[in-house]
Design a protein around this motif. Structure first.
Motif, PDB file in Angstrom:
ATOM      1  N   ILE A 209       0.864  -1.176   0.000  1.00  0.00           N
ATOM      2  CA  ILE A 209       0.000   0.000   0.000  1.00  0.00           C
ATOM      3  C   ILE A 209       0.901   1.226   0.000  1.00  0.00           C
TER       4      ILE A 209
ATOM      5  N   TRP B 183       0.794   8.066  -3.105  1.00  0.00           N
ATOM      6  CA  TRP B 183       1.506   8.693  -4.217  1.00  0.00           C
ATOM      7  C   TRP B 183       0.824   9.972  -4.666  1.00  0.00           C
TER       8      TRP B 183
ATOM      9  N   HIS C 276      -3.379   3.758  -2.438  1.00  0.00           N
ATOM     10  CA  HIS C 276      -3.893   2.563  -3.105  1.00  0.00           C
ATOM     11  C   HIS C 276      -2.870   1.439  -3.006  1.00  0.00           C
ATOM     12  N   SER C 277      -3.298   0.227  -3.313  1.00  0.00           N
ATOM     13  CA  SER C 277      -2.428  -0.947  -3.323  1.00  0.00           C
ATOM     14  C   SER C 277      -1.810  -1.149  -4.695  1.00  0.00           C
ATOM     15  N   ILE C 278      -0.589  -1.659  -4.715  1.00  0.00           N
ATOM     16  CA  ILE C 278       0.077  -1.997  -5.980  1.00  0.00           C
ATOM     17  C   ILE C 278      -0.521  -3.288  -6.529  1.00  0.00           C
TER      18      ILE C 278
ATOM     19  N   CYS D  50       4.669   1.129 -11.408  1.00  0.00           N
ATOM     20  CA  CYS D  50       3.597   0.250 -10.940  1.00  0.00           C
ATOM     21  C   CYS D  50       2.258   0.871 -11.290  1.00  0.00           C
ATOM     22  N   TYR D  51       1.243   0.040 -11.240  1.00  0.00           N
ATOM     23  CA  TYR D  51      -0.139   0.501 -11.306  1.00  0.00           C
ATOM     24  C   TYR D  51      -0.764   0.183  -9.965  1.00  0.00           C
ATOM     25  N   THR D  52      -1.672   1.038  -9.521  1.00  0.00           N
ATOM     26  CA  THR D  52      -2.319   0.845  -8.227  1.00  0.00           C
ATOM     27  C   THR D  52      -3.831   0.762  -8.402  1.00  0.00           C
ATOM     28  N   GLN D  53      -4.482   0.338  -7.323  1.00  0.00           N
ATOM     29  CA  GLN D  53      -5.940   0.218  -7.336  1.00  0.00           C
ATOM     30  C   GLN D  53      -6.467   0.402  -5.924  1.00  0.00           C
TER      31      GLN D  53
ATOM     32  N   ARG E 270      -8.039  -1.014 -12.008  1.00  0.00           N
ATOM     33  CA  ARG E 270      -6.826  -0.322 -11.579  1.00  0.00           C
ATOM     34  C   ARG E 270      -6.819   1.123 -12.065  1.00  0.00           C
TER      35      ARG E 270
ATOM     36  N   ILE F 274       6.018   8.187  -5.316  1.00  0.00           N
ATOM     37  CA  ILE F 274       5.590   7.569  -4.059  1.00  0.00           C
ATOM     38  C   ILE F 274       6.145   8.360  -2.884  1.00  0.00           C
TER      39      ILE F 274
END
Length: 85
Positions: free
Chosen positions: A17, A20, A30-32, A44-47, A54, A64
């Motif tokens: 988590i 960013w 958000h989580s990666i 990375c992409y997060t959601q 995402r 980040i």
């Protein structure tokens, strides 16, 4: 519990988590969900936890701000500060 320690940023993985910032998008936590590397380096992409897809933006390590080391969930949905003595 958040940290801006570079050591934590260097060991990010799926499920980490992160907090960013990447203008014009406001600060996001958000989580990666995907990690990759391209000609510009790591990304990375997060959601979000309650979102079904995402985020569209590639996030770079320089975007980040903090890494979550732990999460405190309250059943009321609010954060409660401890009472002062």
């Amino acid at each position: 519990v958040l940290s801006d320690n570079q050591g934590y940023k260097d060991t990010l993985k799926l499920g980490s988590i992160v907090v960013w910032t990447s203008p014009p998008i406001p600060t996001t936590i958000h989580s990666i969900v995907e990690i990759g590397e391209d000609e510009y380096g790591w990304y990375c992409y997060t959601q979000g936890v309650h979102l079904n897809k995402r985020d569209w933006k590639k996030i770079r390590k320089e975007n980040i701000e903090w890494v979550a080391l732990g999460v405190i969930w309250a059943d009321t949905g609010t954060f409660v500060l401890p009472k002062e003595d």
